[in-house]
Design a protein around this motif. Sequence first.
Motif, PDB file in Angstrom:
ATOM      1  N   ILE A  40      41.720  37.912  44.309  1.00 24.41           N
ATOM      2  CA  ILE A  40      42.291  36.784  45.120  1.00 24.41           C
ATOM      3  C   ILE A  40      42.311  37.774  45.999  1.00 24.41           C
ATOM      4  CG2 ILE A  40      43.935  35.719  46.652  1.00 24.41           C
ATOM      5  CD1 ILE A  40      43.251  34.321  44.418  1.00 24.41           C
ATOM      6  N   GLN A  41      40.952  37.608  47.486  1.00 24.05           N
ATOM      7  CA  GLN A  41      40.642  38.350  48.786  1.00 24.05           C
ATOM      8  C   GLN A  41      42.020  37.958  49.432  1.00 24.05           C
ATOM      9  OE1 GLN A  41      38.835  40.593  48.444  1.00 24.05           O
ATOM     10  NE2 GLN A  41      37.662  40.281  46.173  1.00 24.05           N
ATOM     11  N   ILE A  42      42.219  38.910  50.157  1.00 22.11           N
ATOM     12  CA  ILE A  42      44.299  39.407  50.646  1.00 22.11           C
ATOM     13  C   ILE A  42      43.065  39.801  51.970  1.00 22.11           C
ATOM     14  CG2 ILE A  42      46.083  39.458  51.410  1.00 22.11           C
ATOM     15  CD1 ILE A  42      46.312  39.312  48.732  1.00 22.11           C
ATOM     16  N   PRO A  43      43.132  39.073  53.312  1.00 19.68           N
ATOM     17  CA  PRO A  43      42.777  39.351  54.218  1.00 19.68           C
ATOM     18  C   PRO A  43      43.633  41.090  55.064  1.00 19.68           C
ATOM     19  CG  PRO A  43      42.414  37.141  54.637  1.00 19.68           C
ATOM     20  CD  PRO A  43      43.366  37.861  53.395  1.00 19.68           C
ATOM     21  N   LYS A  44      42.899  41.987  55.042  1.00 17.74           N
ATOM     22  CA  LYS A  44      44.067  43.125  55.353  1.00 17.74           C
ATOM     23  C   LYS A  44      45.030  42.499  57.295  1.00 17.74           C
ATOM     24  CE  LYS A  44      41.789  47.091  53.240  1.00 17.74           C
ATOM     25  NZ  LYS A  44      40.690  48.405  53.667  1.00 17.74           N
ATOM     26  N   LYS A  68      50.002  31.954  45.914  1.00 19.22           N
ATOM     27  CA  LYS A  68      50.237  30.949  45.392  1.00 19.22           C
ATOM     28  C   LYS A  68      49.441  31.104  44.094  1.00 19.22           C
ATOM     29  CE  LYS A  68      53.994  28.143  47.646  1.00 19.22           C
ATOM     30  NZ  LYS A  68      54.119  27.134  48.310  1.00 19.22           N
ATOM     31  N   ASP A  69      47.783  30.328  44.673  1.00 24.57           N
ATOM     32  CA  ASP A  69      47.046  30.856  44.138  1.00 24.57           C
ATOM     33  C   ASP A  69      46.362  32.021  42.728  1.00 24.57           C
ATOM     34  OD1 ASP A  69      46.014  28.298  44.749  1.00 24.57           O
ATOM     35  OD2 ASP A  69      44.919  28.934  46.170  1.00 24.57           O
ATOM     36  N   GLN A  70      46.188  31.839  41.498  1.00 25.70           N
ATOM     37  CA  GLN A  70      45.401  32.722  40.781  1.00 25.70           C
ATOM     38  C   GLN A  70      44.015  33.080  40.753  1.00 25.70           C
ATOM     39  OE1 GLN A  70      47.705  35.115  39.494  1.00 25.70           O
ATOM     40  NE2 GLN A  70      49.206  34.175  40.761  1.00 25.70           N
ATOM     41  N   PRO A  71      43.503  33.693  40.645  1.00 27.25           N
ATOM     42  CA  PRO A  71      42.090  33.939  40.374  1.00 27.25           C
ATOM     43  C   PRO A  71      41.225  32.899  38.933  1.00 27.25           C
ATOM     44  CG  PRO A  71      42.516  35.838  39.694  1.00 27.25           C
ATOM     45  CD  PRO A  71      44.256  35.284  40.299  1.00 27.25           C
ATOM     46  N   LYS A 125      37.826  33.605  31.751  1.00 28.90           N
ATOM     47  CA  LYS A 125      37.888  32.801  32.753  1.00 28.90           C
ATOM     48  C   LYS A 125      38.767  31.898  32.319  1.00 28.90           C
ATOM     49  CE  LYS A 125      34.896  29.586  35.288  1.00 28.90           C
ATOM     50  NZ  LYS A 125      34.320  28.272  35.048  1.00 28.90           N
ATOM     51  N   THR A 126      39.825  31.603  33.369  1.00 27.09           N
ATOM     52  CA  THR A 126      41.176  30.939  33.493  1.00 27.09           C
ATOM     53  C   THR A 126      41.363  29.612  33.651  1.00 27.09           C
ATOM     54  OG1 THR A 126      41.921  32.181  34.434  1.00 27.09           O
ATOM     55  CG2 THR A 126      42.267  33.647  32.901  1.00 27.09           C
ATOM     56  N   LYS A 127      40.692  29.571  34.505  1.00 27.65           N
ATOM     57  CA  LYS A 127      40.338  28.028  34.442  1.00 27.65           C
ATOM     58  C   LYS A 127      40.083  27.313  34.535  1.00 27.65           C
ATOM     59  CE  LYS A 127      43.174  29.592  38.869  1.00 27.65           C
ATOM     60  NZ  LYS A 127      42.972  29.395  40.471  1.00 27.65           N
TER      61      LYS A 127
END
Length: 308
Positions: free
Chosen positions: A259-263, A270-273, A306-308
């Motif tokens: 999950i890309q998080i802005p620095k 809450k989301d999962q990749p 793939k998990t979703k």
Amino acid sequence: MYVHKSVLLKEAVELLNIKPSGIYVDATTGGGGHSSLILSKLTTGHLYCFDQDEYAFLKAKEKLDSIGQNYTFIPSNFVNLKEELAKCGVDHIDGILYDLGVSSFQLDIQERGFSYKLDAPLDMRMNQRQDLSAYTIVNQYSFEDISQLLFRYGEEPFAKAIARKIEEKRKEAPIRTTLELVEIIRSALPAKVLRSKGHPAKQTFQALRIAVNDELRVFEKSILDALELLNKNGRAVVITFHSLEDRICKMIFKEKSTIQIPKGIPMIIKDQPDFELITKKPFLPSEEEIEFNNRAHSAKMRCIEKTK
């Protein structure tokens, strides 16, 4: 007799976590080693086998037919994965395998021109129907294009020196064979390099093969398409043989499983990749396999689910 020894055969198929009723793709059928093992684990499932090399299909068919008929051979480059599977009515798969090495029979069949150890016409086409060959690149590309190609795809530190020597020699006469090119490469390299371990033409031949077959662009497009096609819990397994392929695979797998998080911005995630790395680090062949099959020594294998 040309014998292909599949690298990481059992380990790759185990990572696919095959369901007997699943839909699977071998993107690089080659001699059929991985395909035949996958097929042996299917009951009501189906295997789609890609290869643009017609000779590869003939070799693989012998093995596959002895196991079962629930497979379809697709004589196409795996860059056409989505389109070709759609023609078969397939829009989702349970797993896909890429073995990106050159098949042993391609290296060993002299006239294919892949080997720097065998004298043959400069060819290196995996698809014998395409126009672009190593001969075209060596004899028609500019000095700048050849040097850039050798540096980018072969990571050859003496790319300019080799390209300059090629340019000089082809003015005298076209460079037609693999061993002609090997001698030109030797003449361009310093003595200390020639004395060092490894064949002096290895990186140049790798670069030419990649360029002739557009291997890096083709792989990047194909693996991205494959990840889209995967069902939940479906897996992609990739075996690479040089750093350029492995870098693409590592980068894509990391992007898809993160999950890309802005620095600098505090966030509650809450989301999962959509994907999970099955191999945190590349899986390497055992010493026993390398001893049995020298072509395994540079192999790295990665797997994502793939998990979703």
